[in-house]
Write a protein that holds these residues in place. Structure first.
Motif, PDB file in Angstrom:
ATOM      1  N   PHE A  36       0.810  -1.220   0.000  1.00 53.99           N
ATOM      2  CA  PHE A  36       0.000   0.000   0.000  1.00 53.99           C
ATOM      3  C   PHE A  36       0.844   1.272   0.000  1.00 53.99           C
ATOM      4  N   ASP A  70      -2.457   4.570  -3.338  1.00 52.88           N
ATOM      5  CA  ASP A  70      -3.849   4.122  -3.280  1.00 52.88           C
ATOM      6  C   ASP A  70      -4.444   4.302  -4.675  1.00 52.88           C
ATOM      7  N   ASN A 112     -17.780   1.469  -5.588  1.00 49.79           N
ATOM      8  CA  ASN A 112     -18.768   0.690  -4.854  1.00 49.79           C
ATOM      9  C   ASN A 112     -19.855   1.614  -4.333  1.00 49.79           C
ATOM     10  N   ARG A 127     -20.346   8.492  -1.689  1.00 53.57           N
ATOM     11  CA  ARG A 127     -19.843   7.612  -2.745  1.00 53.57           C
ATOM     12  C   ARG A 127     -19.767   8.300  -4.110  1.00 53.57           C
ATOM     13  N   ARG A 184     -16.807  10.483  -4.178  1.00 50.77           N
ATOM     14  CA  ARG A 184     -15.592   9.692  -4.368  1.00 50.77           C
ATOM     15  C   ARG A 184     -15.406   9.339  -5.848  1.00 50.77           C
ATOM     16  N   PRO A 234     -17.338  -7.683   3.234  1.00 46.75           N
ATOM     17  CA  PRO A 234     -17.870  -6.339   3.439  1.00 46.75           C
ATOM     18  C   PRO A 234     -17.949  -5.583   2.112  1.00 46.75           C
ATOM     19  N   LYS A 251      -4.886  -0.079   5.186  1.00 47.37           N
ATOM     20  CA  LYS A 251      -4.317   0.051   3.847  1.00 47.37           C
ATOM     21  C   LYS A 251      -3.596   1.394   3.701  1.00 47.37           C
ATOM     22  N   ILE A 309      -4.615   4.225   3.262  1.00 50.07           N
ATOM     23  CA  ILE A 309      -5.132   4.953   2.108  1.00 50.07           C
ATOM     24  C   ILE A 309      -5.164   6.444   2.411  1.00 50.07           C
ATOM     25  N   PRO A 355     -12.696   6.674   1.604  1.00 49.09           N
ATOM     26  CA  PRO A 355     -12.535   5.291   2.077  1.00 49.09           C
ATOM     27  C   PRO A 355     -12.526   4.288   0.930  1.00 49.09           C
ATOM     28  N   CYS A 356     -12.078   3.078   1.202  1.00 46.37           N
ATOM     29  CA  CYS A 356     -12.108   2.039   0.179  1.00 46.37           C
ATOM     30  C   CYS A 356     -13.527   1.488   0.064  1.00 46.37           C
ATOM     31  N   GLY A 357     -13.707   0.520  -0.778  1.00 49.77           N
ATOM     32  CA  GLY A 357     -15.052  -0.015  -1.031  1.00 49.77           C
ATOM     33  C   GLY A 357     -15.465  -1.116  -0.072  1.00 49.77           C
ATOM     34  N   GLY A 358     -14.661  -1.328   0.976  1.00 50.59           N
ATOM     35  CA  GLY A 358     -14.958  -2.456   1.861  1.00 50.59           C
ATOM     36  C   GLY A 358     -15.525  -2.066   3.213  1.00 50.59           C
ATOM     37  N   VAL A 359     -15.977  -0.806   3.338  1.00 47.34           N
ATOM     38  CA  VAL A 359     -16.506  -0.362   4.632  1.00 47.34           C
ATOM     39  C   VAL A 359     -17.761  -1.171   4.990  1.00 47.34           C
ATOM     40  N   ARG A 360     -17.815  -1.622   6.241  1.00 47.34           N
ATOM     41  CA  ARG A 360     -18.958  -2.431   6.677  1.00 47.34           C
ATOM     42  C   ARG A 360     -20.208  -1.578   6.856  1.00 47.34           C
ATOM     43  N   GLU A 390     -13.120  -2.992   7.143  1.00 47.49           N
ATOM     44  CA  GLU A 390     -13.239  -4.373   6.660  1.00 47.49           C
ATOM     45  C   GLU A 390     -12.116  -5.248   7.215  1.00 47.49           C
ATOM     46  N   VAL A 391     -10.941  -4.648   7.417  1.00 45.39           N
ATOM     47  CA  VAL A 391      -9.805  -5.427   7.898  1.00 45.39           C
ATOM     48  C   VAL A 391      -9.834  -5.565   9.428  1.00 45.39           C
TER      49      VAL A 391
END
Lengths: 331, 158
Positions: free
Chosen positions: A146, A149, A185, A194, A197, A259, B80, B82, B86-91, B97-98
């Protein structure tokens, strides 16, 4: 036919097309999208083997129904043949590839080198991802890299292409002509941000977007409406992601364990109520594709038919989203 | 400390104000740092920075601090790391997510950014933060900032 001639004819039939004004790559995916045709892409399952035939066999499942094939980069942080390897094999056959690049395993030095190498092998499209955490995969002890990003990766490849230089400023003697993609996503928290983003990814250099599985169409329509209102769909082609769920149990497992994937209750219900859940899952996929095509701003479909790649041809044909158009295939 | 980290985001506005006040005070003290010798001064400043910021923000001493651009939520706490999340894995519950027990660093960042100003820097202007400069690891980001401002020799490697 000499090796050189054979390569040349594969090139002219497949990728590495003559440059066109207003185009950034020499690949077919960008042409299809800019031409206003509805595009279809699909994810190939990279083999756990060192056998090229495994790759060719898996790619052939998509012949005549997809415009480009995504080569995943250790998706889910599991080890498989590299996206670079899969791309280099398939571009030799003329296939149009979308090389996925994850920031999880490689730093900026390795990635920029791969971009040049892949482009030299006629990889016309690259998809910039941050990547899954190593904890989710089969090597949780691995060092997560990482260094970049998804946003900074987009910026760096765009700089290589448009300014013909590395991040360091050192000049390239030939810039890589790539059509740049990113993932989105629309279904993960924070939902309100979103679309913002997405706008940021466009600013960073994204020219096409492939989304996470779209099952919740009301939520996706709302997302797309906001994207259209912000003028984003004039700057970026959005390919809606779809998938096939083999059973209610696996849909529930995905919902619980991965997730960011949103599977609404109606999907589970239909799978549960069916005598043939695998076929039901494919029917759902076909219906979603048809409905997604009608949503304003959607330029194509991205199919992630995990472990059901052999059904992709049938699904695309049944959906009719290609309107009778037959994408290039090796022939 | 996780709890302090959350408090800092909740009070992002005063935290940011104090942070900048401290930074400008350190810049004003430049003649002192010069007299003591920059190398020795950095060590002292780094010692305080490390302890204060570790307590308040779970600082990892990346040396490339962007707290004021991320709602006072440190992105180095993202598994990550980042810088543009945020990334796409947020709950669904807004957690990572991690690390499922941790609130997503970037959900926190947006929460803090909203409090900073109505046109807080993450939200409208689409600024993309540069990748971390790993040569700054374990160095004082305050000191690096001071030298960026006060050093007029044009040397990037202060």
């Amino acid at each position: 036919m000499s090796e050189q001639h054979r390569m040349a004819s594969a090139d002219s039939a497949g990728e590495n097309l003559p440059s066109l004004a207003g185009h950034f790559s020499n690949g077919r995916l960008e042409r299809v999208l800019r031409n206003g045709d509805f595009a279809v892409t699909a994810e190939i399952a990279p083999p756990d083997s060192a056998d090229a035939e495994d790759v060719y066999r898996r790619a052939a499942l998509f012949d005549g129904v997809v415009d480009a094939i995504n080569a995943t980069d250790g998706s889910g942080a599991n080890c498989h043949m590299s996206s670079m390897g899969v791309c280099s094999l398939l571009t030799r056959k003329g296939y149009s590839m979308i090389m996925q690049i994850s920031c999880r395993d490689k730093n900026r030095i390795a990635i920029q080198g791969d971009v040049l190498g892949a482009s030299a092998m006629n990889v016309a499209n690259m998809l910039c991802l941050s990547g899954d955490g190593v904890d989710t995969g089969d090597h949780p002890e691995a060092k997560p890299v990482f260094d970049l990003d998804s946003m900074t990766l987009l910026q760096i490849i765009r700089k290589m292409r448009d300014e013909s230089e590395f991040l360091s400023g050192r000049k390239l003697t030939k810039a890589p002509p790539v059509f740049l993609g990113a993932a989105a996503n629309p279904f993960a928290e924070p939902l309100n941000y979103r679309v913002h983003r997405l706008a940021k990814k466009v600013v960073a250099g994204a020219q096409f977007i492939q989304t996470q599985y779209c099952f919740d169409l009301p939520l996706f329509s709302e997302y797309m409406k906001r994207a259209v209102d912000l003028g984003l769909t004039e700057k970026v082609f959005i390919l809606a992601g779809v998938g096939t769920m083999p059973s209610a149990a696996s849909a529930l497992w995905i919902r619980k364990n991965i997730p960011g994937i949103n599977i609404p209750e109606w999907v589970i219900k239909r799978l549960k109520g069916s005598d043939n859940p695998k076929k039901e899952g494919q029917d759902i996929c076909v219906e979603l594709m048809q409905q997604l095509k009608e949503i304003e701003g959607v330029s194509g479909i991205h199919i992630m038919a995990f472990k059901q790649e052999e059904s992709v041809k049938n699904i695309v044909n049944r959906s009719g989203v290609l309107d009778g158009r037959v994408p290039w295939m090796p022939g | 400390m996780y709890i302090m980290r959350k408090i800092m985001v909740t009070s992002a506005k005063p935290a940011n104000y104090i942070y900048h006040l401290l930074e400008s005070a350190l810049v004003k003290l430049d003649p002192l740092w010069k007299r003591l010798g920059y190398q020795r001064s950095e060590k002292t400043i780094a010692f305080f920075e490390k302890n204060i910021k570790a307590f308040l923000f779970d600082c990892k001493m990346c040396g490339d601090c962007v707290l004021d651009k991320t709602g006072m939520s440190c992105p180095m706490n993202c598994p990550k790391q980042i810088r543009n999340g945020p990334c796409g894995g947020v709950r669904d519950n807004g957690n990572c997510e991690v690390k499922p027990e941790m609130r997503c660093v970037w959900i926190e960042a947006w929460r803090g950014a909203k409090k900073l100003t109505p046109d807080s820097r993450i939200t409208p202007d689409l600024e993309i933060l540069a990748p971390v400069n790993h040569r700054h690891k374990d160095r004082s980001s305050w000191f690096i900032k001071i030298r960026e401002i006060t050093d007029t020799s044009g040397d990037r490697n202060v």
